[in-house]
Design a protein around this motif. Structure first.
Motif, PDB file in Angstrom:
ATOM      1  N   SER A   1      -4.947  -9.970 -14.444  1.00 50.16           N
ATOM      2  CA  SER A   1      -4.824  -8.511 -14.575  1.00 50.16           C
ATOM      3  C   SER A   1      -5.086  -7.822 -13.244  1.00 50.16           C
ATOM      4  O   SER A   1      -4.397  -6.856 -12.885  1.00 50.16           O
ATOM      5  N   GLY A   2      -6.090  -8.322 -12.514  1.00 48.65           N
ATOM      6  CA  GLY A   2      -6.389  -7.742 -11.210  1.00 48.65           C
ATOM      7  C   GLY A   2      -5.254  -7.937 -10.226  1.00 48.65           C
ATOM      8  O   GLY A   2      -4.901  -7.022  -9.468  1.00 48.65           O
ATOM      9  N   ILE A   3      -4.650  -9.125 -10.235  1.00 47.98           N
ATOM     10  CA  ILE A   3      -3.497  -9.382  -9.355  1.00 47.98           C
ATOM     11  C   ILE A   3      -2.332  -8.478  -9.738  1.00 47.98           C
ATOM     12  O   ILE A   3      -1.623  -7.950  -8.874  1.00 47.98           O
ATOM     13  N   ALA A   4      -2.150  -8.271 -11.053  1.00 45.72           N
ATOM     14  CA  ALA A   4      -1.093  -7.359 -11.507  1.00 45.72           C
ATOM     15  C   ALA A   4      -1.345  -5.938 -11.009  1.00 45.72           C
ATOM     16  O   ALA A   4      -0.412  -5.230 -10.603  1.00 45.72           O
ATOM     17  N   GLY A   5      -2.613  -5.512 -11.027  1.00 41.02           N
ATOM     18  CA  GLY A   5      -2.948  -4.179 -10.512  1.00 41.02           C
ATOM     19  C   GLY A   5      -2.676  -4.064  -9.027  1.00 41.02           C
ATOM     20  O   GLY A   5      -2.173  -3.035  -8.549  1.00 41.02           O
ATOM     21  N   LEU A   6      -2.999  -5.121  -8.284  1.00 40.36           N
ATOM     22  CA  LEU A   6      -2.745  -5.132  -6.841  1.00 40.36           C
ATOM     23  C   LEU A   6      -1.249  -5.084  -6.544  1.00 40.36           C
ATOM     24  O   LEU A   6      -0.797  -4.321  -5.684  1.00 40.36           O
ATOM     25  N   ILE A   7      -0.466  -5.883  -7.281  1.00 43.85           N
ATOM     26  CA  ILE A   7       0.989  -5.886  -7.087  1.00 43.85           C
ATOM     27  C   ILE A   7       1.574  -4.518  -7.433  1.00 43.85           C
ATOM     28  O   ILE A   7       2.441  -3.998  -6.721  1.00 43.85           O
ATOM     29  N   THR A   8       1.091  -3.923  -8.528  1.00 41.98           N
ATOM     30  CA  THR A   8       1.577  -2.594  -8.922  1.00 41.98           C
ATOM     31  C   THR A   8       1.322  -1.573  -7.833  1.00 41.98           C
ATOM     32  O   THR A   8       2.194  -0.755  -7.507  1.00 41.98           O
ATOM     33  N   TYR A   9       0.125  -1.625  -7.245  1.00 44.13           N
ATOM     34  CA  TYR A   9      -0.186  -0.694  -6.157  1.00 44.13           C
ATOM     35  C   TYR A   9       0.760  -0.895  -4.977  1.00 44.13           C
ATOM     36  O   TYR A   9       1.270   0.084  -4.405  1.00 44.13           O
ATOM     37  N   LEU A  10       0.997  -2.132  -4.593  1.00 41.06           N
ATOM     38  CA  LEU A  10       1.855  -2.411  -3.449  1.00 41.06           C
ATOM     39  C   LEU A  10       3.290  -1.951  -3.713  1.00 41.06           C
ATOM     40  O   LEU A  10       3.955  -1.409  -2.818  1.00 41.06           O
ATOM     41  N   VAL A  11       3.774  -2.143  -4.955  1.00 41.70           N
ATOM     42  CA  VAL A  11       5.135  -1.696  -5.299  1.00 41.70           C
ATOM     43  C   VAL A  11       5.219  -0.175  -5.282  1.00 41.70           C
ATOM     44  O   VAL A  11       6.133   0.408  -4.684  1.00 41.70           O
ATOM     45  N   VAL A  12       4.253   0.471  -5.954  1.00 42.96           N
ATOM     46  CA  VAL A  12       4.248   1.940  -5.990  1.00 42.96           C
ATOM     47  C   VAL A  12       4.096   2.514  -4.588  1.00 42.96           C
ATOM     48  O   VAL A  12       4.792   3.459  -4.202  1.00 42.96           O
ATOM     49  N   GLY A  13       3.173   1.921  -3.800  1.00 46.24           N
ATOM     50  CA  GLY A  13       2.987   2.387  -2.425  1.00 46.24           C
ATOM     51  C   GLY A  13       4.222   2.193  -1.581  1.00 46.24           C
ATOM     52  O   GLY A  13       4.573   3.046  -0.761  1.00 46.24           O
ATOM     53  N   GLY A  14       4.910   1.066  -1.782  1.00 47.99           N
ATOM     54  CA  GLY A  14       6.140   0.819  -1.035  1.00 47.99           C
ATOM     55  C   GLY A  14       7.228   1.822  -1.373  1.00 47.99           C
ATOM     56  O   GLY A  14       7.906   2.349  -0.481  1.00 47.99           O
ATOM     57  N   LEU A  15       7.386   2.111  -2.667  1.00 47.41           N
ATOM     58  CA  LEU A  15       8.393   3.095  -3.080  1.00 47.41           C
ATOM     59  C   LEU A  15       8.045   4.486  -2.555  1.00 47.41           C
ATOM     60  O   LEU A  15       8.919   5.213  -2.076  1.00 47.41           O
ATOM     61  N   SER A  16       6.755   4.855  -2.659  1.00 48.63           N
ATOM     62  CA  SER A  16       6.332   6.169  -2.161  1.00 48.63           C
ATOM     63  C   SER A  16       6.573   6.289  -0.659  1.00 48.63           C
ATOM     64  O   SER A  16       7.041   7.310  -0.169  1.00 48.63           O
ATOM     65  N   GLY A  17       6.225   5.215   0.074  1.00 56.80           N
ATOM     66  CA  GLY A  17       6.450   5.222   1.519  1.00 56.80           C
ATOM     67  C   GLY A  17       7.924   5.345   1.866  1.00 56.80           C
ATOM     68  O   GLY A  17       8.298   6.054   2.803  1.00 56.80           O
ATOM     69  N   PHE A  18       8.775   4.649   1.081  1.00 62.06           N
ATOM     70  CA  PHE A  18      10.225   4.732   1.304  1.00 62.06           C
ATOM     71  C   PHE A  18      10.715   6.157   1.096  1.00 62.06           C
ATOM     72  O   PHE A  18      11.455   6.705   1.924  1.00 62.06           O
TER      73      PHE A  18
END
Length: 380
Positions: free
Chosen positions: A197-214
Protein backbone atom coordinates in the motif's frame (compact mmCIF):
# COMPACT_ATOMS: atom_id res chain seq x y z
CA UNK A 1 -17.88 42.30 -2.24
CA UNK A 2 -17.22 39.65 0.44
CA UNK A 3 -20.88 38.61 0.66
CA UNK A 4 -21.25 38.47 -3.12
CA UNK A 5 -18.12 36.36 -3.52
CA UNK A 6 -18.50 34.06 -0.50
CA UNK A 7 -22.32 34.02 -0.17
CA UNK A 8 -22.80 30.51 -1.55
CA UNK A 9 -19.88 29.23 0.53
CA UNK A 10 -21.42 30.67 3.71
CA UNK A 11 -24.78 29.05 2.85
CA UNK A 12 -23.20 25.65 2.13
CA UNK A 13 -21.20 25.92 5.37
CA UNK A 14 -24.36 26.51 7.42
CA UNK A 15 -26.23 23.64 5.74
CA UNK A 16 -23.24 21.31 5.97
CA UNK A 17 -22.66 21.97 9.68
CA UNK A 18 -26.36 21.49 10.46
CA UNK A 19 -26.31 18.22 8.51
CA UNK A 20 -23.18 17.13 10.41
CA UNK A 21 -24.85 17.96 13.74
CA UNK A 22 -27.95 15.96 12.86
CA UNK A 23 -25.92 13.04 11.50
CA UNK A 24 -23.09 12.77 14.03
CA UNK A 25 -23.95 15.08 16.90
CA UNK A 26 -21.43 17.59 18.23
CA UNK A 27 -18.58 15.20 17.49
CA UNK A 28 -19.63 15.11 13.83
CA UNK A 29 -20.01 18.90 13.87
CA UNK A 30 -16.46 19.31 15.15
CA UNK A 31 -14.98 16.83 12.65
CA UNK A 32 -16.66 18.55 9.69
CA UNK A 33 -15.50 21.97 10.91
CA UNK A 34 -11.89 20.75 11.22
CA UNK A 35 -12.02 19.02 7.82
CA UNK A 36 -13.33 22.24 6.23
CA UNK A 37 -10.48 24.32 7.66
CA UNK A 38 -7.88 21.77 6.59
CA UNK A 39 -9.28 21.46 3.07
CA UNK A 40 -9.30 25.25 2.62
CA UNK A 41 -5.77 25.56 3.94
CA UNK A 42 -4.36 22.69 1.91
CA UNK A 43 -6.01 24.06 -1.24
CA UNK A 44 -4.74 27.66 -1.04
CA UNK A 45 -2.14 26.88 -3.71
CA UNK A 46 -4.92 25.41 -5.83
CA UNK A 47 -6.89 28.67 -5.57
CA UNK A 48 -3.84 30.73 -6.55
CA UNK A 49 -3.16 28.58 -9.63
CA UNK A 50 -6.86 28.54 -10.59
CA UNK A 51 -7.05 32.33 -10.35
CA UNK A 52 -4.01 32.78 -12.57
CA UNK A 53 -5.69 30.73 -15.31
CA UNK A 54 -9.29 31.83 -14.77
CA UNK A 55 -8.54 35.51 -15.26
CA UNK A 56 -7.52 34.76 -18.87
CA UNK A 57 -10.92 33.22 -19.72
CA UNK A 58 -13.98 35.17 -20.77
CA UNK A 59 -17.04 35.66 -18.52
CA UNK A 60 -18.95 32.69 -19.95
CA UNK A 61 -16.17 30.16 -19.28
CA UNK A 62 -15.52 31.63 -15.87
CA UNK A 63 -19.17 30.89 -15.01
CA UNK A 64 -18.84 27.36 -16.40
CA UNK A 65 -15.83 26.74 -14.17
CA UNK A 66 -17.62 28.12 -11.12
CA UNK A 67 -20.84 26.10 -11.74
CA UNK A 68 -20.17 22.83 -13.56
CA UNK A 69 -16.61 22.87 -12.26
CA UNK A 70 -17.74 23.01 -8.63
CA UNK A 71 -20.02 20.00 -9.20
CA UNK A 72 -17.05 18.03 -10.52
CA UNK A 73 -14.84 19.21 -7.65
CA UNK A 74 -17.35 18.49 -4.87
CA UNK A 75 -19.09 15.35 -6.14
CA UNK A 76 -16.12 13.97 -8.03
CA UNK A 77 -12.97 14.28 -5.95
CA UNK A 78 -14.47 15.11 -2.55
CA UNK A 79 -17.36 12.59 -2.54
CA UNK A 80 -16.71 9.82 -5.08
CA UNK A 81 -12.95 9.51 -4.57
CA UNK A 82 -13.09 8.82 -0.78
CA UNK A 83 -15.80 6.20 -1.45
CA UNK A 84 -13.58 4.55 -4.06
CA UNK A 85 -10.64 4.42 -1.62
CA UNK A 86 -12.79 2.80 1.06
CA UNK A 87 -14.38 0.39 -1.44
CA UNK A 88 -11.06 -0.77 -2.87
CA UNK A 89 -9.38 -1.09 0.52
CA UNK A 90 -12.29 -2.98 2.11
CA UNK A 91 -13.07 -5.09 -0.96
CA UNK A 92 -16.53 -3.56 -1.45
CA UNK A 93 -18.46 -2.15 -4.37
CA UNK A 94 -18.90 1.66 -4.29
CA UNK A 95 -22.69 1.40 -3.89
CA UNK A 96 -22.28 -1.21 -1.14
CA UNK A 97 -19.78 1.03 0.66
CA UNK A 98 -22.22 3.97 0.65
CA UNK A 99 -25.12 1.73 1.70
CA UNK A 100 -23.15 0.33 4.65
CA UNK A 101 -21.94 3.80 5.66
CA UNK A 102 -25.52 5.05 5.83
CA UNK A 103 -27.46 2.00 7.05
CA UNK A 104 -25.05 -0.33 8.86
CA UNK A 105 -22.42 1.80 10.56
CA UNK A 106 -21.11 -0.99 12.77
CA UNK A 107 -20.36 -3.32 9.86
CA UNK A 108 -18.97 -0.44 7.81
CA UNK A 109 -16.68 0.63 10.65
CA UNK A 110 -15.50 -2.96 11.10
CA UNK A 111 -14.59 -3.29 7.41
CA UNK A 112 -12.86 0.08 7.31
CA UNK A 113 -10.95 -0.76 10.50
CA UNK A 114 -9.74 -3.99 8.90
CA UNK A 115 -8.63 -2.01 5.83
CA UNK A 116 -7.17 0.89 7.83
CA UNK A 117 -3.58 -0.37 7.65
CA UNK A 118 -3.59 -0.21 3.84
CA UNK A 119 -5.42 3.16 3.75
CA UNK A 120 -3.05 4.67 6.32
CA UNK A 121 0.06 3.34 4.58
CA UNK A 122 -1.09 4.54 1.15
CA UNK A 123 -2.14 7.97 2.42
CA UNK A 124 0.80 8.38 4.75
CA UNK A 125 3.33 7.81 1.98
CA UNK A 126 1.50 10.09 -0.45
CA UNK A 127 1.36 12.95 2.05
CA UNK A 128 4.91 12.34 3.25
CA UNK A 129 6.23 12.79 -0.29
CA UNK A 130 4.35 16.10 -0.63
CA UNK A 131 5.89 17.32 2.62
CA UNK A 132 9.43 16.13 1.86
CA UNK A 133 9.51 17.62 -1.63
CA UNK A 134 8.36 20.93 -0.17
CA UNK A 135 10.87 21.20 2.69
CA UNK A 136 13.82 20.07 0.55
CA UNK A 137 13.17 22.80 -2.04
CA UNK A 138 15.18 26.00 -1.71
CA UNK A 139 12.74 28.93 -1.57
CA UNK A 140 13.31 32.67 -1.57
CA UNK A 141 10.87 33.11 1.30
CA UNK A 142 11.36 30.91 4.35
CA UNK A 143 9.15 30.68 7.40
CA UNK A 144 11.03 28.64 10.03
CA UNK A 145 14.47 29.52 8.73
CA UNK A 146 16.40 27.46 11.31
CA UNK A 147 14.73 24.33 9.90
CA UNK A 148 14.24 25.24 6.26
CA UNK A 149 17.71 26.57 5.43
CA UNK A 150 19.68 23.38 6.31
CA UNK A 151 16.97 21.17 4.77
CA UNK A 152 17.14 23.17 1.53
CA UNK A 153 20.88 22.47 1.38
CA UNK A 154 20.23 18.75 1.92
CA UNK A 155 17.61 18.88 -0.83
CA UNK A 156 20.35 19.29 -3.44
CA UNK A 157 20.94 15.52 -3.13
CA UNK A 158 19.05 13.79 -5.97
CA UNK A 159 16.06 11.59 -5.00
CA UNK A 160 16.59 12.26 -1.29
CA UNK A 161 12.86 12.56 -0.58
CA UNK A 162 12.15 9.18 -2.23
CA UNK A 163 14.94 7.49 -0.26
CA UNK A 164 13.70 8.92 3.05
CA UNK A 165 10.11 7.95 2.23
CA UNK A 166 11.15 4.35 1.49
CA UNK A 167 13.14 4.16 4.74
CA UNK A 168 10.09 5.43 6.66
CA UNK A 169 7.93 2.84 4.88
CA UNK A 170 10.28 -0.02 5.83
CA UNK A 171 10.33 1.11 9.47
CA UNK A 172 6.52 1.39 9.48
CA UNK A 173 6.14 -2.08 7.98
CA UNK A 174 8.58 -3.66 10.43
CA UNK A 175 7.55 -1.96 13.67
CA UNK A 176 3.96 -0.78 13.18
CA UNK A 177 2.37 -3.39 10.92
CA UNK A 178 2.92 -6.68 12.88
CA UNK A 179 0.32 -5.88 15.56
CA UNK A 180 -1.96 -3.71 13.46
CA UNK A 181 -5.63 -4.64 13.92
CA UNK A 182 -5.70 -8.26 15.00
CA UNK A 183 -8.90 -9.10 13.08
CA UNK A 184 -7.37 -11.87 11.03
CA UNK A 185 -4.35 -12.57 8.92
CA UNK A 186 -0.78 -13.17 9.98
CA UNK A 187 1.89 -10.67 10.94
CA UNK A 188 3.56 -11.31 7.60
CA UNK A 189 0.29 -10.51 5.81
CA UNK A 190 0.04 -7.19 7.63
CA UNK A 191 3.64 -6.30 6.86
CA UNK A 192 3.12 -7.09 3.19
CA UNK A 193 -0.10 -5.05 3.13
CA UNK A 194 1.63 -2.00 4.59
CA UNK A 195 4.56 -2.33 2.18
CA UNK A 196 2.44 -2.77 -0.95
CA UNK A 197 0.00 0.00 0.00
CA UNK A 198 2.85 2.36 0.82
CA UNK A 199 4.55 1.65 -2.51
CA UNK A 200 1.22 2.27 -4.24
CA UNK A 201 0.97 5.64 -2.46
CA UNK A 202 4.50 6.54 -3.54
CA UNK A 203 3.81 5.56 -7.16
CA UNK A 204 0.55 7.54 -7.12
CA UNK A 205 2.39 10.62 -5.91
CA UNK A 206 5.05 10.30 -8.60
CA UNK A 207 2.40 9.87 -11.34
CA UNK A 208 0.28 12.78 -10.09
CA UNK A 209 3.38 14.94 -9.63
CA UNK A 210 4.60 14.06 -13.11
CA UNK A 211 1.27 14.96 -14.70
CA UNK A 212 1.05 18.20 -12.71
CA UNK A 213 4.61 19.12 -13.71
CA UNK A 214 3.81 18.39 -17.36
CA UNK A 215 0.69 20.56 -17.29
CA UNK A 216 2.44 23.36 -15.41
CA UNK A 217 5.26 23.30 -17.98
CA UNK A 218 2.73 23.62 -20.77
CA UNK A 219 1.02 26.41 -18.86
CA UNK A 220 4.29 28.31 -18.44
CA UNK A 221 4.91 28.07 -22.19
CA UNK A 222 1.36 29.28 -22.88
CA UNK A 223 1.73 32.16 -20.41
CA UNK A 224 4.97 33.22 -22.07
CA UNK A 225 3.29 33.29 -25.48
CA UNK A 226 0.30 35.16 -24.05
CA UNK A 227 2.60 37.69 -22.38
CA UNK A 228 4.29 38.36 -25.70
CA UNK A 229 0.88 38.70 -27.37
CA UNK A 230 -0.29 41.13 -24.66
CA UNK A 231 2.82 43.26 -25.05
CA UNK A 232 2.30 43.35 -28.81
CA UNK A 233 -1.36 44.29 -28.32
CA UNK A 234 -0.42 47.12 -25.94
CA UNK A 235 2.13 48.48 -28.39
CA UNK A 236 -0.42 48.43 -31.20
CA UNK A 237 -3.20 49.85 -29.03
CA UNK A 238 -5.44 46.78 -29.44
CA UNK A 239 -7.43 45.32 -26.52
CA UNK A 240 -6.23 42.08 -24.89
CA UNK A 241 -8.50 39.21 -25.98
CA UNK A 242 -9.64 36.76 -23.30
CA UNK A 243 -9.75 33.04 -24.05
CA UNK A 244 -13.01 31.75 -25.54
CA UNK A 245 -14.33 28.85 -27.60
CA UNK A 246 -12.12 25.79 -28.06
CA UNK A 247 -9.12 27.38 -26.33
CA UNK A 248 -11.18 28.14 -23.21
CA UNK A 249 -12.74 24.65 -23.29
CA UNK A 250 -9.34 22.95 -23.21
CA UNK A 251 -8.21 25.35 -20.50
CA UNK A 252 -11.33 24.36 -18.53
CA UNK A 253 -10.41 20.66 -18.89
CA UNK A 254 -6.88 21.48 -17.78
CA UNK A 255 -8.23 23.25 -14.69
CA UNK A 256 -10.35 20.24 -13.75
CA UNK A 257 -7.42 17.82 -14.09
CA UNK A 258 -5.22 20.16 -12.08
CA UNK A 259 -7.91 20.55 -9.42
CA UNK A 260 -8.16 16.77 -9.11
CA UNK A 261 -4.41 16.44 -8.58
CA UNK A 262 -4.45 19.24 -5.99
CA UNK A 263 -7.34 17.51 -4.20
CA UNK A 264 -5.40 14.33 -3.44
CA UNK A 265 -3.70 15.74 -0.35
CA UNK A 266 -6.94 16.96 1.22
CA UNK A 267 -8.82 13.73 0.55
CA UNK A 268 -5.99 11.49 1.76
CA UNK A 269 -5.40 13.72 4.79
CA UNK A 270 -9.08 13.44 5.72
CA UNK A 271 -8.58 9.75 6.47
CA UNK A 272 -6.25 10.77 9.31
CA UNK A 273 -9.23 12.46 10.96
CA UNK A 274 -12.19 10.20 10.16
CA UNK A 275 -13.18 7.10 8.21
CA UNK A 276 -16.82 8.21 7.96
CA UNK A 277 -17.40 9.05 4.29
CA UNK A 278 -20.48 11.15 5.09
CA UNK A 279 -18.60 13.49 7.43
CA UNK A 280 -15.67 13.44 5.01
CA UNK A 281 -17.87 14.48 2.09
CA UNK A 282 -19.48 17.29 4.11
CA UNK A 283 -16.18 18.71 5.34
CA UNK A 284 -14.33 18.44 2.04
CA UNK A 285 -17.36 19.74 0.12
CA UNK A 286 -17.51 22.87 2.29
CA UNK A 287 -13.79 23.37 1.78
CA UNK A 288 -14.13 22.95 -1.99
CA UNK A 289 -16.77 25.71 -2.09
CA UNK A 290 -14.39 28.10 -0.34
CA UNK A 291 -11.59 27.21 -2.75
CA UNK A 292 -13.84 28.31 -5.60
CA UNK A 293 -14.84 31.51 -3.77
CA UNK A 294 -11.22 32.29 -2.96
CA UNK A 295 -10.39 31.76 -6.63
CA UNK A 296 -12.98 34.38 -7.62
CA UNK A 297 -11.74 36.74 -4.91
CA UNK A 298 -8.19 36.38 -6.17
CA UNK A 299 -9.25 37.12 -9.73
CA UNK A 300 -10.92 40.34 -8.53
CA UNK A 301 -8.52 41.42 -5.79
CA UNK A 302 -5.29 39.41 -6.00
CA UNK A 303 -4.51 39.79 -2.29
CA UNK A 304 -4.17 36.21 -1.00
CA UNK A 305 -0.54 35.95 -2.05
CA UNK A 306 0.27 38.53 0.62
CA UNK A 307 0.04 35.73 3.20
CA UNK A 308 3.26 34.10 2.08
CA UNK A 309 3.65 31.65 4.96
CA UNK A 310 0.27 29.95 4.51
CA UNK A 311 1.78 27.56 1.98
CA UNK A 312 4.44 26.64 4.52
CA UNK A 313 1.89 26.09 7.28
CA UNK A 314 -0.28 23.94 5.01
CA UNK A 315 2.69 21.73 4.09
CA UNK A 316 3.78 21.34 7.71
CA UNK A 317 0.19 20.28 8.42
CA UNK A 318 0.50 17.74 5.59
CA UNK A 319 3.70 16.42 7.19
CA UNK A 320 1.92 16.10 10.54
CA UNK A 321 -0.99 14.26 8.92
CA UNK A 322 1.44 11.89 7.16
CA UNK A 323 3.12 11.02 10.47
CA UNK A 324 -0.23 10.56 12.22
CA UNK A 325 -1.55 8.30 9.45
CA UNK A 326 1.49 6.04 9.72
CA UNK A 327 1.25 5.98 13.53
CA UNK A 328 -2.43 4.95 13.30
CA UNK A 329 -1.40 1.75 11.52
CA UNK A 330 -0.85 0.44 15.06
CA UNK A 331 -1.95 3.09 17.55
CA UNK A 332 -5.20 5.02 17.80
CA UNK A 333 -4.98 8.82 17.66
CA UNK A 334 -7.97 10.98 18.63
CA UNK A 335 -9.39 12.78 15.58
CA UNK A 336 -9.58 16.12 17.38
CA UNK A 337 -5.87 15.94 18.20
CA UNK A 338 -5.18 15.20 14.54
CA UNK A 339 -7.33 18.06 13.31
CA UNK A 340 -6.12 20.60 15.83
CA UNK A 341 -2.45 19.96 15.00
CA UNK A 342 -3.11 21.03 11.41
CA UNK A 343 -5.30 23.98 12.38
CA UNK A 344 -2.68 25.27 14.86
CA UNK A 345 0.11 25.06 12.26
CA UNK A 346 -1.98 26.84 9.65
CA UNK A 347 -3.16 29.49 12.11
CA UNK A 348 0.43 30.08 13.23
CA UNK A 349 1.59 30.52 9.63
CA UNK A 350 -1.27 32.96 8.95
CA UNK A 351 -0.37 35.05 12.01
CA UNK A 352 3.31 34.98 10.98
CA UNK A 353 2.28 36.28 7.53
CA UNK A 354 0.33 39.14 9.11
CA UNK A 355 3.31 40.07 11.33
CA UNK A 356 5.64 39.90 8.32
CA UNK A 357 3.42 42.27 6.34
CA UNK A 358 3.34 44.74 9.25
CA UNK A 359 7.13 44.55 9.55
CA UNK A 360 7.53 45.23 5.82
CA UNK A 361 5.20 48.22 6.00
CA UNK A 362 7.05 49.57 9.04
CA UNK A 363 10.41 49.22 7.25
CA UNK A 364 9.07 50.76 4.04
CA UNK A 365 9.73 47.57 2.02
CA UNK A 366 6.65 46.67 0.00
CA UNK A 367 8.35 44.22 -2.32
CA UNK A 368 8.71 41.33 0.09
CA UNK A 369 10.84 39.39 -2.36
CA UNK A 370 13.13 37.77 0.21
CA UNK A 371 12.89 36.11 3.57
CA UNK A 372 14.38 38.97 5.57
CA UNK A 373 11.10 39.71 7.27
CA UNK A 374 10.84 36.11 8.40
CA UNK A 375 13.48 36.92 11.02
CA UNK A 376 10.76 38.90 12.77
CA UNK A 377 8.19 36.10 12.65
CA UNK A 378 10.37 33.05 13.20
CA UNK A 379 12.68 34.41 15.85
CA UNK A 380 15.76 33.94 13.64
Amino acid sequence: MILRTFGWSFAVTALGLVAALLYGGWVGFGIVAILSVLEISLSFDNAVVNAGILKKMNAFWQKIFLTIGILIAVFGMRLVFPVVIVAVSAGLGPIEAVDLALNDKDRYQELVTDAHASIASFGGMFLLMIFLDFIFEDRDIKWLRWIERPLARLGKVEMLSVCIALIVLMISALYLAPQAHQHGGTHADKTETVLLSGIAGLITYLVVGGLSGFFEGKLDEEEEREHEAEEAAKRSGKPVILLAGKAAFFMFLYLEVLDASFSFDGVIGAFAITNDIVLMALGLGIGAMYVRSITVYLVRQGTLEDYVYLEHGAHYAIGALAAILLITIRFEVNEFVTGLVGVVLIGWSFWSSVRRNRALVASGDKGGGSDDASKVTSGA
